[in-house]
Design an enzyme around this catalytic site. Sequence first.
Site, PDB file in Angstrom:
ATOM      1  N   HIS A  13      -5.255  -8.628  11.065  1.00  0.00           N
ATOM      2  CA  HIS A  13      -6.493  -7.918  10.809  1.00  0.00           C
ATOM      3  C   HIS A  13      -6.714  -6.847  11.893  1.00  0.00           C
ATOM      4  CE1 HIS A  13     -10.888  -7.299  10.923  1.00  0.00           C
ATOM      5  NE2 HIS A  13     -10.807  -7.211   9.468  1.00  0.00           N
ATOM      6  N   ARG A  70      -7.244   0.449  -4.133  1.00  0.00           N
ATOM      7  CA  ARG A  70      -6.576  -0.861  -4.367  1.00  0.00           C
ATOM      8  C   ARG A  70      -7.845  -1.929  -4.521  1.00  0.00           C
ATOM      9  NH1 ARG A  70      -3.727  -4.390   0.205  1.00  0.00           N
ATOM     10  NH2 ARG A  70      -5.934  -4.768   0.835  1.00  0.00           N
ATOM     11  N   GLU A 114       4.440  -6.725  -3.289  1.00  0.00           N
ATOM     12  CA  GLU A 114       4.321  -7.194  -2.173  1.00  0.00           C
ATOM     13  C   GLU A 114       4.620  -8.697  -2.180  1.00  0.00           C
ATOM     14  OE1 GLU A 114       0.451  -6.917  -0.516  1.00  0.00           O
ATOM     15  OE2 GLU A 114      -0.506  -7.087  -2.462  1.00  0.00           O
ATOM     16  N   GLY A 158       3.839  -3.297  -0.579  1.00  0.00           N
ATOM     17  CA  GLY A 158       3.133  -4.057   0.509  1.00  0.00           C
ATOM     18  C   GLY A 158       3.930  -4.895   1.293  1.00  0.00           C
ATOM     19  N   THR A 159       4.454  -3.959   2.435  1.00  0.00           N
ATOM     20  CA  THR A 159       5.553  -4.641   3.287  1.00  0.00           C
ATOM     21  C   THR A 159       4.913  -5.471   4.292  1.00  0.00           C
ATOM     22  OG1 THR A 159       5.348  -2.498   4.562  1.00  0.00           O
ATOM     23  CG2 THR A 159       7.137  -2.790   2.993  1.00  0.00           C
ATOM     24  N   CYS A 182       3.039   1.266   1.482  1.00  0.00           N
ATOM     25  CA  CYS A 182       1.459   1.335   2.244  1.00  0.00           C
ATOM     26  C   CYS A 182       1.431   0.087   3.266  1.00  0.00           C
ATOM     27  CB  CYS A 182       0.371   1.385   1.183  1.00  0.00           C
ATOM     28  SG  CYS A 182       0.097  -0.319   0.148  1.00  0.00           S
TER      29      CYS A 182
END
Length: 638
Positions: A216, A378, A505, A526-527, A591
């Site tokens: 985060h 999203r 992802e 979403g790597t 992304c």
Amino acid sequence: MFSEVVYGIEKYKYDLLEKELEKNGVEKKAYIKEYKKLFKSVVNFKFPEDPMDQLLAAIEAVFSSWNNPRAIYYRNLNNIPHDIGTGVTVQSMVFGNMGDTSGTGVVFTRNPSCGENKLFGEFLINAQGEDVVAGIRTPKKIEELGDIMPESNSEVLVTGLAASPGAATGKVYFSSEKIKENNGGILVRLETSPEDIEGMNIANGILTVRGGMTSHAAVVARGMGRCCICGCGSLELNEEIKEFTVGNLTVSEGDYISLNGSTGNVYLGELNKSDSRLTDEFKMILEWSSEIGAMKVLANADTPLDAEVAYNFGAKGIGLCRTEHMFFEEKKINHVREMILAENSNERKIALKNILPLQKLDFTGIFEAMKGNPVTVRLIDPPLHEFLPKERGEKLKLAKSMKITMEEIENRMLKLEESNPMLGHRGCRLGITYPEIYEMQSRAIIEAAIEVKKSGIDVKPEIMIPLVGKVEELGYLRERLVSLVDEIIENSDLDLEYKIGTMIEVPRACVTAGEIAKEADFFSFGTNDLTQITFGYSRDDAGKFISDYMEKNILDADPFETIDIKGVGKLMEMAVTLGRGTKKGLKIGVCGEHGADPKSIEFFHSIGLSYVSCSPYRIPIAKLAVAQNSIRGRNYSF
Ligand code: PEP
Ligand code: MG
């Protein structure tokens, strides 16, 4: 120097010419013309103006020097065979003559005369290496460098992951509240959570004990352009007595520290900083990169301000707007908490009704800032309990506004707790169990788009569903959202095109991408999660062992920073082939945080992705890498 080294024109000829010109009072800038005349008079051809021609000539000169009498003599003297050959290393110039903060020098790890194990060397300020070699100025001893530039004296306290670049200095504080109270400082946390957003925004820099490159703290700090160092595992934090220790050194609240977000180094004290400059050359390189790049570069932006920064860096749209970041604003958080702790769908709907106009306002600002470029929003992703209050005072406030007891609040919160939230009730799983949430968000997106379009600004909204692993998840949500969105558009007397796509992802989504493509207008990898789930490394905890793995050559790079081509990359390649097998030309991008990593971009280019999306401040590096890859495939003759 070039004439002498490459074409053997003796330097004294230029020295004589220079004296002559000086004597005749010729302006310095006119010297070049005279130098070129001299050059032509000796070699009988014009001075080569093309840098590539100059470079090749220089390379040839180095190879030819292998056979000059000096080199032959030297080899004989040192018993070096004449047939071993030689090589040339071409590297970009590092200028030492750019003023008093640059220089040149030579250092040895030991004294070359007596072998004493002590740094040995000399340097010149505002000079090039050639000035040392040529002996035209007398170099200083390396020991004196500390007196001239005392900041290269600073001792590194501890090193963590270089999560977000830049430099920051300030007083240490251990909570976002303290940062807000003092209007700045360095926020030091075990790890950050969405509750820290405001504090992170006000902080000069962020330092965390836990968390990797996609934690985060790292993701949010990069988005905000805030300097951040993560995963400083050797730092022992005691939030209760407000201090941290590294070895036997203690840093208390209010002490100054400095961060270098590009190296991950933390220093004690307040070091000098300098502002970075955006030069005209920088802007020109960005423009060239945009013209040449095959993949589009979009931004990960969650606020109108981020969107504006991204637009000014030349982002061609927003590839990821993480809506959960919007939920933490002061005005919304209580309604969001009421929505989460609602006992039934009715209670939830009431709370959502209060959030709707506020969400709409966010989207309006973002659409306006992007001026007609596509914006991918999203729908909410992280587990709900992340939004719940941790402090007693906050819980009491919520209990009062919900007209229930504190005990009841705590009971409801307990029910929401998960032992592994990253694999828990998040993403589309939330959207499926509580469809009202995604419906409210989609309504806010589309109503905002209509409003902005009515004001004369074009809008291209794209709704993105996170964490899909089965086509049925996407199919279920798509059907509900399409009927809602179409109804809103129909009632608006306006034509609005929109797309509904999905994050890819979860490994299962890659393997079944052919089916998923039937329900998706676009894919966005979403790597971060794909890396986490493929390796089975938690994004928030991997920081503890990744550096050990790299030191022991188990990993050659942090997979949360540079894409793991053999594993995660293989899955991506499969998803691209399967997805486009179902829908030719399907728009597919990335992304995750890898979207701005040059090595990963090389891979994304090779598998034919349509775009990369990254935090606004990383757009220049992504653009440059995209352009370099587009050039790399072309042939140039010199
Ligand atoms: C990802 O997983 O790569 C992603 C972009 O989403 P988030 O980081 O928000 O999970
Ligand atoms: Mg994700």
